[in-house]
Enzyme design. Structure first.
Site, PDB file in Angstrom:
ATOM      1  N   TYR A 163       0.835  -1.190  -0.127  1.00  0.00           N
ATOM      2  CA  TYR A 163       0.016   0.027  -0.110  1.00  0.00           C
ATOM      3  C   TYR A 163       0.819   1.120   0.148  1.00  0.00           C
ATOM      4  O   TYR A 163       0.748   2.151  -0.893  1.00  0.00           O
ATOM      5  CB  TYR A 163      -0.986  -0.045   1.285  1.00  0.00           C
ATOM      6  CG  TYR A 163      -1.698   1.492   1.587  1.00  0.00           C
ATOM      7  CD1 TYR A 163      -2.660   1.628   0.405  1.00  0.00           C
ATOM      8  CD2 TYR A 163      -1.528   2.121   2.543  1.00  0.00           C
ATOM      9  CE1 TYR A 163      -3.278   3.028   0.298  1.00  0.00           C
ATOM     10  CE2 TYR A 163      -2.150   3.347   2.523  1.00  0.00           C
ATOM     11  CZ  TYR A 163      -2.907   3.721   1.571  1.00  0.00           C
ATOM     12  OH  TYR A 163      -3.742   4.894   1.912  1.00  0.00           O
TER      13      TYR A 163
HETATM   14  N1  LIG Z   1      -9.138   6.449   5.073  1.00  0.00           N
HETATM   15  C1  LIG Z   1      -7.711   7.084   5.815  1.00  0.00           C
HETATM   16  O1  LIG Z   1      -7.507   6.838   6.883  1.00  0.00           O
HETATM   17  C2  LIG Z   1      -6.944   7.166   4.482  1.00  0.00           C
HETATM   18  C3  LIG Z   1      -5.477   7.626   4.958  1.00  0.00           C
HETATM   19  C4  LIG Z   1      -4.595   7.816   3.972  1.00  0.00           C
HETATM   20  C5  LIG Z   1      -4.837   7.855   2.838  1.00  0.00           C
HETATM   21  N2  LIG Z   1      -6.392   7.649   2.227  1.00  0.00           N
HETATM   22  C6  LIG Z   1      -6.252   7.392   1.046  1.00  0.00           C
HETATM   23  O2  LIG Z   1      -7.636   8.591   0.614  1.00  0.00           O
HETATM   24  C7  LIG Z   1      -8.525   7.636  -0.298  1.00  0.00           C
HETATM   25  C8  LIG Z   1      -9.831   7.537   0.044  1.00  0.00           C
HETATM   26  O3  LIG Z   1      -9.723   6.564   1.358  1.00  0.00           O
HETATM   27  P1  LIG Z   1     -10.845   6.017   1.836  1.00  0.00           P
HETATM   28  O4  LIG Z   1     -10.754   5.671   3.320  1.00  0.00           O
HETATM   29  O5  LIG Z   1     -12.080   6.750   1.500  1.00  0.00           O
HETATM   30  O6  LIG Z   1     -11.218   4.482   1.019  1.00  0.00           O
HETATM   31  P2  LIG Z   1     -12.533   3.772   0.327  1.00  0.00           P
HETATM   32  O7  LIG Z   1     -11.980   2.460  -0.177  1.00  0.00           O
HETATM   33  O8  LIG Z   1     -13.513   4.182   1.142  1.00  0.00           O
HETATM   34  O9  LIG Z   1     -12.599   4.767  -1.282  1.00  0.00           O
HETATM   35  C9  LIG Z   1     -11.902   4.380  -2.177  1.00  0.00           C
HETATM   36  C10 LIG Z   1     -12.957   4.250  -3.252  1.00  0.00           C
HETATM   37  O10 LIG Z   1     -12.263   4.240  -4.634  1.00  0.00           O
HETATM   38  C11 LIG Z   1     -12.976   3.255  -5.368  1.00  0.00           C
HETATM   39  N3  LIG Z   1     -12.198   2.431  -6.249  1.00  0.00           N
HETATM   40  C12 LIG Z   1     -11.046   1.828  -6.000  1.00  0.00           C
HETATM   41  N4  LIG Z   1     -10.368   1.342  -7.070  1.00  0.00           N
HETATM   42  C13 LIG Z   1     -11.135   2.021  -8.150  1.00  0.00           C
HETATM   43  C14 LIG Z   1     -10.930   2.006  -9.533  1.00  0.00           C
HETATM   44  N5  LIG Z   1     -10.030   1.070 -10.144  1.00  0.00           N
HETATM   45  N6  LIG Z   1     -11.910   2.623 -10.358  1.00  0.00           N
HETATM   46  C15 LIG Z   1     -12.679   3.315  -9.767  1.00  0.00           C
HETATM   47  N7  LIG Z   1     -12.916   3.498  -8.607  1.00  0.00           N
HETATM   48  C16 LIG Z   1     -12.260   2.665  -7.621  1.00  0.00           C
HETATM   49  C17 LIG Z   1     -13.659   2.229  -4.305  1.00  0.00           C
HETATM   50  O11 LIG Z   1     -14.829   1.691  -4.727  1.00  0.00           O
HETATM   51  C18 LIG Z   1     -13.838   3.266  -3.272  1.00  0.00           C
HETATM   52  O12 LIG Z   1     -15.276   3.516  -3.300  1.00  0.00           O
HETATM   53  C19 LIG Z   1      -7.582   6.535  -0.794  1.00  0.00           C
HETATM   54  O13 LIG Z   1      -6.788   6.807  -1.924  1.00  0.00           O
HETATM   55  C20 LIG Z   1      -6.815   6.252   0.168  1.00  0.00           C
HETATM   56  O14 LIG Z   1      -5.626   5.506   0.009  1.00  0.00           O
HETATM   57  C21 LIG Z   1      -7.205   7.105   3.246  1.00  0.00           C
END
Ligand SMILES: NC(=O)c1ccc[n+]([C@@H]2O[C@H](COP(=O)([O-])OP(=O)(O)OC[C@H]3O[C@@H](n4cnc5c(N)ncnc54)[C@H](O)[C@@H]3O)[C@@H](O)[C@H]2O)c1
Length: 334
Positions: A167
């Site tokens: 990741y």
């Molecule tokens: N939640 C956290 O604490 C956190 C911390 C650091 C970074 N992030 C980053 O923030 C972003 C959002 O995180 P989140 O927690 O909301 O995750 P999440 O999984 O809830 O949201 C990501 C969304 O992207 C969609 N997705 C994934 N692959 C895809 C593709 N190939 N085409 C189209 N859609 C696709 C999924 O269906 C999902 O709804 C991510 O990039 C994650 O790496 C999150």
């Protein structure tokens, strides 16, 4: 203002979508509705879409008359996206949140991270670069996980050399890809390094959801390391910082910035769980296990840059934010 938001039905994406719609911007949400993290994820994505449609209907005006959700996989053909964009004539800013998140799952399925993080981002950047319908301005969500091995608090100019999981290396690969597009293709870029986000409809594979789940089901809660600490950040703060990045991009040309979005308020996970017990008015057994080699022991964001550039001021109280989270999650955890 026309915004393209990928991953807009995900946990953070939903809160960003809400703010965009409330602001009165036009919004195209792209999400492939993956089933990562199981049944709650699907339930939450459906709930989020329903809420967004209702917010849109409440806020739409004559000048703000477009919101659509496009079920599309970014690793596939983006022709449909092009057709969709034509309906709003062009996109001013892209916010790219779509990804496979989660450290643990990435150790088991690294290829999903290569595909949905690296390849999906590459395809999107290529699409933006070659398509006249999109301005070359993008916000990208990276992660505190890239900071492993650095001194606390983490600063944006720290040296990034250690990766404990696929990741984190896929996210850092995307950061580097964005830098190349900035230098070679004049793409304007803001990279937000989010620190452990929590809130309503919390992503079900994350610790916060699991703590509430186990508590409500009267199961033990496990913590991997007695001193482990996180800079937990309430999702509304994360979303507001993301929204404010739009202004920074709008007002600048030739910009490339990496900005931490945390709380600058790290707390021990044990104390976080105790606060959860307090807001839920219930306790369960707490079991301390060994540290996981793939998890960072501590995170802490230096947010000076976010304060200066994004007017970021995460002043929400953790207990109040956990209360709101609890009220939401208890409706689903039966
Ligand atoms: N939640 C956290 O604490 C956190 C911390 C650091 C970074 N992030 C980053 O923030 C972003 C959002 O995180 P989140 O927690 O909301 O995750 P999440 O999984 O809830 O949201 C990501 C969304 O992207 C969609 N997705 C994934 N692959 C895809 C593709 N190939 N085409 C189209 N859609 C696709 C999924 O269906 C999902 O709804 C991510 O990039 C994650 O790496 C999150």
């Amino acid at each position: 203002m026309n915004i393209l938001l990928t991953g807009g039905l995900g946990f953070i994406g939903f809160f960003v979508s809400k703010l965009i719609l409330e602001k009165g911007y036009n919004l195209i949400v792209v999400d492939n509705l993956n089933n990562y993290a199981g049944k709650f994820n699907i339930i939450f994505k459906n709930e989020r879409l329903k809420e967004l449609i209702s917010i849109y209907n409440k806020n739409k005006t004559k000048n703000n008359n477009y919101f659509n959700f496009l079920k599309l996989d970014l690793t596939k053909d983006l022709k449909l996206l092009e057709e969709e964009i034509k309906k709003v004539s062009k996109i001013d800013i892209t916010i790219h949140l779509a990804a496979y998140p989660g450290v643990k799952y990435s150790l088991k399925y690294p290829q999903k991270y290569i595909k949905n993080n690296i390849i999906a981002t590459q395809k999107l950047l290529d699409f933006i670069n070659k398509n006249e319908l999109i301005d070359k301005k993008i916000v990208f969500s990276s992660t505190s996980s890239v900071y492993d091995g650095n001194k606390l608090p983490f600063k944006e100019d720290n040296c990034i050399t250690n990766f404990l999981s696929p990741y984190s290396y896929t996210k850092f690969c995307c950061e580097n890809m964005l830098k190349t597009y900035h230098k070679i293709h004049k793409l304007n870029v803001i990279i937000l390094r989010y620190f452990t986000v929590f809130g309503p409809y919390n992503r079900p594979d994350m610790a916060t959801f699991n703590f509430f789940y186990n508590l409500l089901k009267s199961k033990p809660i496990y913590i991997n390391g007695k001193d482990i600490s996180r800079d937990f950040t309430y999702v509304e703060n994360t979303a507001l910082a993301t929204l404010n990045s739009i202004n920074l991009l709008k007002d600048n040309s030739n910009i490339f910035e990496i900005i931490n979005i945390g709380s600058d308020n790290p707390i021990k996970v044990i104390d976080y769980v105790k606060t959860i017990f307090k807001v839920a008015n219930k306790e369960t057994k707490l079991i301390i296990r060994d540290y996981n080699p793939y998890e960072m022991k501590s995170t802490w964001a230096d947010i000076t840059k976010a304060k200066n550039l994004l007017n970021y001021n995460p002043n929400t109280n953790i207990e109040d934010s956990l209360k709101i989270t609890f009220e939401n999650l208890k409706k689903y955890i039966k």
